[in-house]
Design a protein around this motif. Structure first.
Motif: not given
Length: 759
Positions: A109, A112, A388, A409
């Motif tokens: 990741v 965000k 997902n 995540k």
């Protein structure tokens, strides 16, 4: 828009603490240059070269490299501007109310975004256009993600749940399926553009292709409505009213599946281009159980019947299909996706993916994503499969080679637009750490350094009863089977692929004891299998030639073992036809009939034309034939008729080939005749009658020169006083003396087959 609120403009993201709150927000370059300059000044003050110059210079170089890296990619903390991976995707998280951007090559990741007011809400992320838009499915709020700022502040609230957000190219739309409205929106501002278009309630799931054309299914009407360049175009008829319609973008092409009739159709704005009749058992399933993906990056479109386990991969360019069977017991299967040679099927009971490899005709190990029940969403982007579950901390990305990267995540150590003192939401959600524990290193024993821990003894247990040792075979099991030899195993279920006049079957060999040969069972009358048998080392493929296109065939593979071991028969393949849907007819040719009133239409058969029926259609009529020509009659001259020829067989139908029957009469040069003994001029009339109209010109007495005859028609009956001939035929002519009609008793066009009737 009534009931919709919007927020215009993007406030500059805060790049520092409260001390910079009142100052103008500097650009990224300014902030990083300030940081680099400050770091360089401090470095020189504390580590300037002394007599040990090499050490000092090396230290400066190392820190300088670190500064350069920060300038190039950002420092990765709140307040910095990240560089997100070019090959990546945004993934929603309901529990944290965030969207996470993951690197497709590593699964890391790298950014965000907090989605305002969307905690606990399911979202739709549209990332197929030039901007990234997020729809709150519960409230109808649309926000735009700014990847450079990691913010989602540009928003418009469309004020209702159950909306669809779709985008592609430079266009984006909000579709209200319940009310039957389509609203184009500005992708940058998220605000409405133009008026809503009313299509009627009960719309299907819409999609936007790469050209920006929106496709909206209308099941109540049996149509799909395209919006070209943002404007509604003519409806495309695809099914009978009230049929169950679902839409897929297969490699950018709109494809609609009529689940009521088990038919898949490739669409264009002009109409249906090709039709494929689903087989392999899908055609026997309940409509609601036929599952298709919303998009695929491949022309191979996977279709799954979740009630029977029938799986088909339909090539929407060639019409060929690969058919297999999927285990359904204990699984809650979702719409499949295809990447490369593999089909991935989400299993909601376990949070994992079933993986079917079409190259080996076998299932591979499942891919664990969340390891708990949930709703897995699959999509392919940039040649990668993304998986997902919005209600789970874990996601995954899979490349074409099948390599899996798990995505956490909820990780905190990524760039984000949160204020520094904000409490992260992910503190209250499950960790994304893998459930298995890493193996602990062995504590060194005596003589290896360290202390030796006294061994821990397990409690005494009653030993199991003594069992007789297994029987050891005395002979070669591959030649003579006896007690103690490995048990014969069953070959894999054959995968069936339809072809033009043939079916190809591939299978997994039996494991364990090697059979002496494999035989194909189920070959029908008029069919031949090649080879007649497959040896123990393969290749594990049969081809069956022949068979009627309208018949579905199913086969099993029998493994025969040597030395008296029992034969083992596989499960039946999916039923398939030995044909594919034909393409369009080729080389259309139209030859007018003599005298007009029709034409002969001929064409060449397309490739893959087994069992094809052709349908010739023109205004007011149609005719089906298995020949490659058809006569069309009963048409009026002086008109043009559009004619089309389409193909069909039991596997589907191809695109029509169109042409025009032009029945404009050809011009013919003729001479005026029977005018040599008449002292009066020969009149050219404005109409084909001496009783109405007037003169358009005249020929002098005894004129017998050439004129252009366009066609002939009927009018008033005229009598030739010298030749004693009566006729109501008139010729329509052009000449230097005038243009109009001449009585045919002075022309004789009625005896010339080259002159057509005017109508």
């Amino acid at each position: 828009m009534a009931g919709a609120g919007s927020t215009r403009g993007l406030r500059p993201r805060r790049l520092s603490e409260e001390t910079l709150a009142a100052a103008p927000a500097p650009g990224r370059g300014t902030v990083l240059r300030q940081r680099a300059g400050s770091a360089a000044t401090t470095l020189w003050a504390t580590m300037r070269p002394t007599r040990n110059r090499s050490t000092g210079y090396l230290a400066i170089g190392a820190v300088g490299a670190l500064i350069a890296t920060s300038v190039a990619v950002g420092v990765g903390a709140a307040g910095s501007i990240p560089r997100l991976a070019d090959i990546g995707a945004w993934l929603g998280s309901s529990g944290s109310g965030e969207a996470a951007h993951a690197n497709g090559l590593t699964g890391d990741v790298d950014g965000k975004v907090k989605l305002p007011g969307m905690n606990g809400h399911s979202v739709t992320i549209a990332q197929d256009g030039r901007t990234v838009l997020v729809l709150d499915r519960k409230t109808g709020k649309v926000v735009r993600i700014d990847p450079s700022q990691l913010t989602a502040e540009q928003s418009t609230n469309y004020g209702t749940s159950g909306l669809q957000l779709v985008s592609g190219g430079t266009y984006a739309y909000v579709v209200d399926a319940a009310k039957g409205t389509v609203q184009r929106i500005d992708p940058a501002l998220t605000t409405p553009t133009g008026d809503k278009v009313q299509l009627g309630p009960g719309l299907g799931t819409a999609a936007v292709d790469s050209q920006g054309t929106l496709w909206v299914p209308q099941p109540a009407k049996g149509t799909v409505v395209p919006f070209v360049n943002g404007a509604k175009s003519a409806e495309v008829k695809v099914a009978a009213p009230d049929h169950d319609l679902v839409l897929t973008l297969a490699q950018g092409r709109p494809v609609v599946t009529d689940r009521t009739d088990a038919v898949t159709k490739v669409l264009t704005v002009a109409g249906t281009q090709q039709t494929f009749n689903l087989q392999g058992g899908i055609n026997d399933s309940a409509p609601v159980k036929i599952l298709v993906p919303a998009t695929t990056d491949s022309p191979m479109m996977p279709i799954l019947a979740s009630d029977s386990g029938a799986l088909a991969l339909v090539d929407v360019t060639s019409g060929q299909s690969i058919n297999a069977k999927v285990p359904i017991q204990g699984h809650a299967l979702g719409a499949p996706q295809v990447l490369g040679k593999k089909v991935y099927i989400p299993d909601g009971t376990t949070g994992s993916l079933l993986v079917y490899d079409t190259a080996t005709s076998a299932f591979q190990d499942s891919v664990n994503v969340t390891k708990k029940p949930g709703n897995l969403e699959l999509f392919v982007r940039n040649g990668l499969l993304w998986v997902n579950d919005q209600n789970n901390s874990s996601a995954a990305v899979i490349n074409a080679g099948g390599d899996v990267h798990t995505i956490g995540k909820y990780t905190d150590k990524v760039p984000t637009a949160r204020k520094k003192n904000d409490k992260p939401v992910e503190d209250n959600v499950p960790s994304s750490r893998p459930t298995h524990q890493a193996q602990q290193p062995t504590r060194p024993g005596k003589g290896q350094g360290g202390n030796t821990r006294p061994p821990t003894h397990a409690p005494a247990t009653t030993p199991p009863p003594t069992q007789a040792p297994p029987t050891t075979p005395t002979k070669n099991c591959a030649i003579n089977w006896e007690a103690g030899c490995p048990e014969p195993q069953t070959p894999g279920t054959p995968q069936a692929q339809s072809g033009d006049g043939s079916i190809t079957l591939t299978f997994q060999p039996a494991s364990g004891l090697t059979p002496k040969r494999y035989l194909l069972k189920g070959v029908g009358s008029g069919q031949t299998a090649t080879p007649s048998e497959v040896g123990p080392n393969g290749p594990f493929t049969f081809q069956v030639d022949g068979g009627a296109c309208g018949t579905e065939f199913s086969y099993t593979v029998v493994a025969e073992y040597a030395g008296g071991a029992a034969s083992k028969e596989s499960k039946s393949s999916a039923p398939v036809r030995p044909c594919v849907a034909p393409g369009a007819p080729q080389s259309l040719k139209i030859s007018n009939n003599g005298g007009g009133h029709g034409a002969k239409v001929s064409w060449k058969a397309p490739s893959g034309a087994s069992g094809v029926t052709y349908k010739v259609t023109w205004p007011g009529g149609s005719q089906s034939t298995q020949s490659t020509s058809q006569s069309v009659t009963g048409l009026e001259n002086s008109k043009q008729y559009d004619v089309s020829v389409s193909t069909s067989n039991a596997a589907g139908s191809g695109a029509a080939t169109s042409g025009t029957i032009d029945l404009t009469p050809p011009d013919v040069t003729m001479n005026i005749t029977h005018n040599d003994d008449d002292p009066d001029p020969l009149a050219i009339r404005t109409v084909a009658s001496t009783k109405s109209g007037g003169r358009a010109g005249q020929f002098p007495s005894n004129y017998q020169g050439a004129v252009t005859v366009h066609c002939r028609t009927t009018g008033s009956s005229e009598y030739h006083p010298y030749d004693k001939v009566t006729s109501d035929v008139w010729g329509k002519i052009s000449s230097g003396s005038g243009n109009g009609y001449v009585a045919d008793i002075y022309l004789d066009s009625r005896f010339n087959s080259a002159v057509w009737e005017c109508q």
